[in-house]
Design an enzyme around this catalytic site. Structure first.
Site, mmCIF file in Angstrom:
data_model
loop_
_atom_site.group_PDB
_atom_site.id
_atom_site.type_symbol
_atom_site.label_atom_id
_atom_site.label_comp_id
_atom_site.label_asym_id
_atom_site.label_seq_id
_atom_site.Cartn_x
_atom_site.Cartn_y
_atom_site.Cartn_z
ATOM 1 N N CYS A 149 12.981 69.945 14.004
ATOM 2 C CA CYS A 149 12.667 69.294 15.287
ATOM 3 C C CYS A 149 11.225 69.569 15.703
ATOM 4 C CB CYS A 149 13.623 69.786 16.377
ATOM 5 S SG CYS A 149 15.338 69.377 16.037
ATOM 6 N N ARG B 146 19.595 62.776 14.926
ATOM 7 C CA ARG B 146 18.227 62.258 15.111
ATOM 8 C C ARG B 146 18.280 60.744 15.290
ATOM 9 N NH1 ARG B 146 15.422 66.776 13.906
ATOM 10 N NH2 ARG B 146 16.551 68.227 12.561
#
Lengths: 75, 230
Positions: free
Chosen positions: B67, B144
């Site tokens: 991330c 995601r």
């Protein structure tokens, strides 16, 4: 709130928006005057309207008396 | 709304033709579900972006390595997207304090400012509304996901990546360029299209149009397969 911090002071972005309201304006014009993204201007105006610092008439925002009273002290 | 009360889901102000955003997950061509959310930039409504494009994207969790690489990539992308009237809006199931600490950590460790707001979706309301939680992957972390929402508030594209795999942000820019080209010129774009490449002329729907198409000066391989420069 994003426009007023925990100490009751205006944030930098709120000050920018209020200072740009020397003349009433719509959010997109204020975004141009402040160089802030339009979404930040809209969310900031909403919070400042809730706080009684600005008011809207037909999509055009203006300082309230309270908004004017906090502005000079911050400039 | 108080930041302590979490995020809220709102009825969409858009009135779709034959589509509802309040039931089921987002659909391409339908209005994006409305919400008001606590973010690192204060409370934001989806409608605050009206008139511009939004890339709403989720990440699994703050302070995780993949991330962090994505946030560095999205931060680098932001200026290019702004040129295209596109704003980024991140999201994860973390608190505002976690987001703030992570953003500050990224600045400290990588020297990069995160120039877009991040939704603190602690109550999972926006994640649930947009189907960002994939129970087969995780019940507590959003996958995601990327939702491209146009200036009218319509969902124009969706991309889903698993927890393990960082996104290709160049593809997001390419996708935006393709969608904006489609809107501007009324065309489609072929595989691996990039700005400057020829575009696809929509397929004729009648014999008459097909005949006319072959004489219209386009680069045609056949009546249904014509390209032109824009």
């Amino acid at each position: 709130m994003a426009c007023i911090n925990a100490q009751g002071e205006l944030t930098e972005s709120a000050e920018k928006i209020l200072a740009a309201l020397d003349q009433p304006a719509a959010p997109d014009a204020l975004a141009g005057r402040t160089s802030l993204p339009l979404f930040r201007v809209r969310s900031g105006l909403r919070e400042m309207a809730e706080a009684g610092l600005v008011e809207a008439k037909e999509g055009v925002y203006a300082l309230t008396e309270r908004g004017r009273s906090v502005l000079p002290a911050r400039q | 709304m108080s930041p302590q009360t979490g995020n809220t889901v709102q009825e969409s102000p858009h009135t779709p033709s034959g589509a509802s955003s309040s039931s089921g997950l987002p659909r391409l061509g339908s209005p994006a579900p409305s919400f008001e959310a606590v973010t690192t930039f204060g409370n934001i409504r989806l409608e605050d972006f009206k008139g511009g494009w939004v890339v709403l994207f989720s990440h699994p969790a703050d302070f995780t390595p993949v991330c962090t690489t994505e946030f560095l990539a999205f931060a680098a992308l932001a200026p290019e997207l702004r040129k295209r009237n596109v704003e980024l809006l991140g999201l994860s199931i973390d608190s505002p304090s976690s987001h703030i600490a992570w953003v500050r950590n990224i600045k400290e460790k990588f020297g990069v400012d995160i120039p877009f707001p991040i939704i603190a979706d602690s109550n999972k309301e926006v994640a649930t509304l947009y189907g960002m939680l994939m129970p087969g992957e995780s019940k507590t972390e959003t996958s995601r996901c990327v939702f491209v929402i146009d200036p009218a508030g319509i969902v124009r594209a969706m991309i889903y990546y698993p927890l393990t795999t960082g996104r290709n942000t160049d593809e997001i820019v390419r996708l935006i360029d393709a969608l904006q080209t489609t809107d501007k010129h009324g065309v489609a774009t072929p595989a691996n299209w990039k700005p400057g490449d020829k575009v696809i002329v929509p397929t004729p729907s009648t014999m008459e149009e097909a005949e006319a198409r072959m004489k219209a000066g386009y680069e045609c391989t056949d009546w249904y397969f014509c390209k032109k420069a824009v």
